[in-house]
Design a protein around this motif. Structure first.
Motif, PDB file in Angstrom:
ATOM      1  N   MET A  17       0.846  -1.172   0.000  1.00  0.00           N
ATOM      2  CA  MET A  17       0.000   0.000   0.000  1.00  0.00           C
ATOM      3  C   MET A  17       0.894   1.239   0.000  1.00  0.00           C
ATOM      4  O   MET A  17       1.908   1.298   0.679  1.00  0.00           O
ATOM      5  N   GLY A  53      -9.134   0.998  -6.072  1.00  0.00           N
ATOM      6  CA  GLY A  53      -8.209   0.770  -4.965  1.00  0.00           C
ATOM      7  C   GLY A  53      -7.690   2.038  -4.312  1.00  0.00           C
ATOM      8  O   GLY A  53      -6.708   1.990  -3.577  1.00  0.00           O
ATOM      9  N   ARG A  66      -8.263   5.260  -1.764  1.00  0.00           N
ATOM     10  CA  ARG A  66      -9.015   5.870  -0.667  1.00  0.00           C
ATOM     11  C   ARG A  66      -8.383   7.224  -0.412  1.00  0.00           C
ATOM     12  O   ARG A  66      -7.169   7.367  -0.484  1.00  0.00           O
ATOM     13  N   GLU A  81      -4.438   6.913  -0.157  1.00  0.00           N
ATOM     14  CA  GLU A  81      -3.927   5.556   0.047  1.00  0.00           C
ATOM     15  C   GLU A  81      -4.250   4.775  -1.210  1.00  0.00           C
ATOM     16  O   GLU A  81      -5.394   4.747  -1.659  1.00  0.00           O
ATOM     17  N   ASP A 108      -3.719   0.991  -3.289  1.00  0.00           N
ATOM     18  CA  ASP A 108      -3.294  -0.408  -3.236  1.00  0.00           C
ATOM     19  C   ASP A 108      -2.192  -0.663  -4.258  1.00  0.00           C
ATOM     20  O   ASP A 108      -1.266  -1.414  -4.004  1.00  0.00           O
ATOM     21  N   GLN A 109      -2.312  -0.057  -5.427  1.00  0.00           N
ATOM     22  CA  GLN A 109      -1.363  -0.200  -6.529  1.00  0.00           C
ATOM     23  C   GLN A 109      -1.037   1.193  -7.064  1.00  0.00           C
ATOM     24  O   GLN A 109      -1.873   2.086  -7.000  1.00  0.00           O
TER      25      GLN A 109
END
Length: 80
Positions: free
Chosen positions: A1, A29, A31, A44, A46-47
């Motif tokens: 993350m 993904g 936020r 934030e 994920d990728q």
């Protein structure tokens, strides 16, 4: 993350926030949280799937930019 903090001048304007929300909602993904008082966006991911060139903001990254999000060029950042 990956976590990023981005200074984005003009976030006190509700129209800019709505435009940003519309653009960021399309990124899977992701936020985020907006601090209107300080013109900050906390992200934030994920990728590393986002490009900031398309966002209509005058943005400045706070801290180090993760390697995954740096441009894939041979240009090196200048030391301060």
């Amino acid at each position: 993350m990956l976590e990023l903090e981005v200074y984005a001048a003009g976030l006190g304007d509700l129209e800019k926030i709505l435009e940003l929300d519309h653009q960021l909602a399309a990124v899977p993904g992701l936020r985020y949280k907006v601090d209107r008082s300080h013109n900050l966006v906390y992200l934030e991911l994920d990728q590393p799937t986002i490009t900031f060139r398309k966002l209509a903001l005058d943005r400045h990254f706070i801290g180090a930019i993760p390697t995954e999000l740096r441009p894939k060029t041979k240009t090196q950042p200048l030391g301060v």
